[in-house]
Each structure stands twice: as structure tokens, then as C-alpha cells.
Write a protein that holds these residues in place. Structure first.
Motif, PDB file in Angstrom:
ATOM      1  N   ARG A  21       0.833  -1.217   0.000  1.00 24.72           N
ATOM      2  CA  ARG A  21       0.000   0.000   0.000  1.00 24.72           C
ATOM      3  C   ARG A  21       0.861   1.259   0.000  1.00 24.72           C
ATOM      4  O   ARG A  21       0.603   2.198  -0.755  1.00 24.72           O
ATOM      5  CB  ARG A  21      -0.934   0.011   1.211  1.00 24.72           C
ATOM      6  N   SER A  22       1.882   1.279   0.829  1.00 30.61           N
ATOM      7  CA  SER A  22       2.743   2.466   0.907  1.00 30.61           C
ATOM      8  C   SER A  22       3.465   2.726  -0.405  1.00 30.61           C
ATOM      9  O   SER A  22       3.509   3.858  -0.882  1.00 30.61           O
ATOM     10  CB  SER A  22       3.766   2.307   2.031  1.00 30.61           C
ATOM     11  N   LEU A  23       4.041   1.682  -1.000  1.00 30.86           N
ATOM     12  CA  LEU A  23       4.788   1.889  -2.242  1.00 30.86           C
ATOM     13  C   LEU A  23       3.880   2.146  -3.438  1.00 30.86           C
ATOM     14  O   LEU A  23       4.273   2.826  -4.384  1.00 30.86           O
ATOM     15  CB  LEU A  23       5.729   0.710  -2.505  1.00 30.86           C
ATOM     16  N   THR A  24       2.652   1.644  -3.371  1.00 30.41           N
ATOM     17  CA  THR A  24       1.681   1.985  -4.411  1.00 30.41           C
ATOM     18  C   THR A  24       1.407   3.482  -4.357  1.00 30.41           C
ATOM     19  O   THR A  24       1.411   4.171  -5.377  1.00 30.41           O
ATOM     20  CB  THR A  24       0.386   1.176  -4.221  1.00 30.41           C
ATOM     21  N   SER A  25       1.216   3.995  -3.154  1.00 31.81           N
ATOM     22  CA  SER A  25       0.949   5.418  -2.978  1.00 31.81           C
ATOM     23  C   SER A  25       2.169   6.276  -3.307  1.00 31.81           C
ATOM     24  O   SER A  25       2.055   7.288  -4.002  1.00 31.81           O
ATOM     25  CB  SER A  25       0.509   5.676  -1.534  1.00 31.81           C
ATOM     26  N   LEU A  26       3.333   5.866  -2.832  1.00 35.98           N
ATOM     27  CA  LEU A  26       4.537   6.691  -2.981  1.00 35.98           C
ATOM     28  C   LEU A  26       5.196   6.601  -4.352  1.00 35.98           C
ATOM     29  O   LEU A  26       5.758   7.580  -4.835  1.00 35.98           O
ATOM     30  CB  LEU A  26       5.563   6.304  -1.911  1.00 35.98           C
ATOM     31  N   LEU A  27       5.151   5.413  -4.978  1.00 35.02           N
ATOM     32  CA  LEU A  27       5.867   5.220  -6.245  1.00 35.02           C
ATOM     33  C   LEU A  27       4.965   4.907  -7.431  1.00 35.02           C
ATOM     34  O   LEU A  27       5.445   4.761  -8.556  1.00 35.02           O
ATOM     35  CB  LEU A  27       6.912   4.095  -6.097  1.00 35.02           C
ATOM     36  N   GLY A  28       3.666   4.754  -7.194  1.00 35.52           N
ATOM     37  CA  GLY A  28       2.738   4.542  -8.296  1.00 35.52           C
ATOM     38  C   GLY A  28       2.667   3.126  -8.826  1.00 35.52           C
ATOM     39  O   GLY A  28       2.156   2.911  -9.929  1.00 35.52           O
ATOM     40  N   ALA A  29       3.161   2.154  -8.068  1.00 34.97           N
ATOM     41  CA  ALA A  29       3.016   0.761  -8.501  1.00 34.97           C
ATOM     42  C   ALA A  29       1.528   0.437  -8.576  1.00 34.97           C
ATOM     43  O   ALA A  29       0.761   0.824  -7.700  1.00 34.97           O
ATOM     44  CB  ALA A  29       3.723  -0.164  -7.519  1.00 34.97           C
ATOM     45  N   SER A  61       6.457  -5.714  -8.212  1.00 37.08           N
ATOM     46  CA  SER A  61       5.747  -4.727  -9.009  1.00 37.08           C
ATOM     47  C   SER A  61       6.795  -3.902  -9.740  1.00 37.08           C
ATOM     48  O   SER A  61       7.994  -4.204  -9.680  1.00 37.08           O
ATOM     49  CB  SER A  61       4.871  -3.833  -8.130  1.00 37.08           C
ATOM     50  N   TYR A  62       6.348  -2.854 -10.428  1.00 33.82           N
ATOM     51  CA  TYR A  62       7.260  -1.956 -11.137  1.00 33.82           C
ATOM     52  C   TYR A  62       6.859  -0.516 -10.908  1.00 33.82           C
ATOM     53  O   TYR A  62       5.677  -0.191 -10.801  1.00 33.82           O
ATOM     54  CB  TYR A  62       7.255  -2.231 -12.646  1.00 33.82           C
ATOM     55  N   ALA A  63       7.856   0.343 -10.859  1.00 34.31           N
ATOM     56  CA  ALA A  63       7.689   1.791 -10.915  1.00 34.31           C
ATOM     57  C   ALA A  63       8.507   2.200 -12.134  1.00 34.31           C
ATOM     58  O   ALA A  63       9.739   2.188 -12.094  1.00 34.31           O
ATOM     59  CB  ALA A  63       8.201   2.463  -9.658  1.00 34.31           C
ATOM     60  N   GLY A  64       7.838   2.480 -13.238  1.00 31.12           N
ATOM     61  CA  GLY A  64       8.557   2.705 -14.492  1.00 31.12           C
ATOM     62  C   GLY A  64       9.272   1.432 -14.885  1.00 31.12           C
ATOM     63  O   GLY A  64       8.702   0.347 -14.866  1.00 31.12           O
ATOM     64  N   ALA A  65      10.554   1.526 -15.190  1.00 31.32           N
ATOM     65  CA  ALA A  65      11.341   0.369 -15.593  1.00 31.32           C
ATOM     66  C   ALA A  65      11.998  -0.338 -14.416  1.00 31.32           C
ATOM     67  O   ALA A  65      12.641  -1.373 -14.590  1.00 31.32           O
ATOM     68  CB  ALA A  65      12.417   0.797 -16.587  1.00 31.32           C
ATOM     69  N   THR A  66      11.839   0.198 -13.204  1.00 31.27           N
ATOM     70  CA  THR A  66      12.512  -0.366 -12.039  1.00 31.27           C
ATOM     71  C   THR A  66      11.596  -1.337 -11.306  1.00 31.27           C
ATOM     72  O   THR A  66      10.480  -0.980 -10.918  1.00 31.27           O
ATOM     73  CB  THR A  66      12.954   0.751 -11.075  1.00 31.27           C
TER      74      THR A  66
END
Length: 158
Positions: A21-29, A61-66
Motif C-alpha cells: 500500500r505504501s509503495l503503491t501510494s509513494l511510487l505509483g506501482a 511490481s514496477y515503478a517505471g522500468a525499475t
């Protein structure tokens, strides 16, 4: 291994749901793919120079290419349980892709903390230089079968 761009950022956590949940919110995964109960066995893995036998739940998951990786250790001692005990949940490692893990390890001024082959043939090694503030760098050889799986996860983000 000069000038290589990290392909993955990984966190160790006790709570996959909260960290997702946190990384979805912070990084857009957008979508997480879970792999529960991944077994790292003593026939293919070592931890601190000894055969390793541990289990971890993994979410990708991914945030862009990472690639974003979350690891929730289960049974057995590992580089992940050690980190949780010493530091608590948090950023654990960045991963760089290499063509040959043995070659990438040669001449490196860092301790090899863990090493192995995951199901699917992905070979990995964690190196550490804590005296310089570098907890872990993962060196990984990613075979075509695993790359196809990662590409599928990346496409799910679009």
C-alpha cells in the motif's frame, strides 16, 4: 561491472500488505504479484558460507522500468531475517543484472553474504560493505524464463 544501472529496489518487511500500500501510494506501482512460500534450499543456496534453508514470501511490481521487490521472510535464517533483526523493516538492497555472477564477484572489495539459485534458474549473490554504509547489493543473472515472467509483471503496470 562498471556503470551498471540498478534494475531492482528491494525492501524487507513483516507486512507485505502495508508495504505494498505504501509503495503503491509513494511510487505509483499499480499491481503486485505475490509468490508465497518461495523455498531457498541448502542444495542451491548459502548464507554466510553455510548451506541455507529458508522460505520467504515475495511480492513484485514496477515503478517505471525499475522492479520493486518486497520480501517477508518466513522459516529459517537468511540475509532477510538477519536484516529484520538488526535494522527492522526497510530498504534492503538494490540489484544489478550481470552476465556471470562469478565474474562479477571477482576482485570485489565486499563480503559475499548469501548466494544461490532460485527456482527458474536465477542466480544471485548478495555482497555487503557495511563499513562503508552499503548494506547489500544483489548481483543477479536473469535467465530468459525469469525475464519473461518479469516482463509480464511489467506489462501489467500499463
Amino acid at each position: 561491472m562498471l556503470a551498471q544501472t540498478p534494475v531492482q529496489i528491494a525492501w524487507v518487511t513483516r507486512d507485505l500488505d502495508a508495504t505494498e500500500r505504501s509503495l503503491t501510494s509513494l511510487l505509483g506501482a499499480r499491481k503486485w504479484v505475490r509468490m508465497p512460500g518461495v523455498h531457498f534450499g541448502p542444495d542451491t543456496c548459502t548464507y554466510r558460507g553455510e548451506p541455507a534453508d529458508f522460505v520467504a514470501d515475495i511480492s513484485l511490481s514496477y515503478a517505471g522500468a525499475t522492479q520493486l521487490e518486497l520480501i517477508a521472510p518466513g522459516a529459517g535464517a537468511s540475509v532477510y531475517t538477519e536484516f529484520l533483526e538488526r535494522c527492522g523493516p526497510g530498504l534492503h538492497h538494490v540489484c544489478v543484472e550481470v552476465d556471470d555472477v562469478d565474474a562479477a564477484l571477482s576482485g570485489r572489495d565486499a563480503d559475499v553474504v548469501a548466494r544461490g539459485v532460485m527456482p527458474g534458474g536465477m542466480e544471485f549473490a548478495y555482497v555487503s560493505a557495511p563499513q562503508a554504509g552499503v548494506p547489500y547489493i544483489e548481483l543477479a543473472y536473469i535467465p530468459d524464463e525469469i525475464r519473461s515472467f518479469f516482463d509480464h509483471i511489467k506489462r501489467e503496470q500499463q
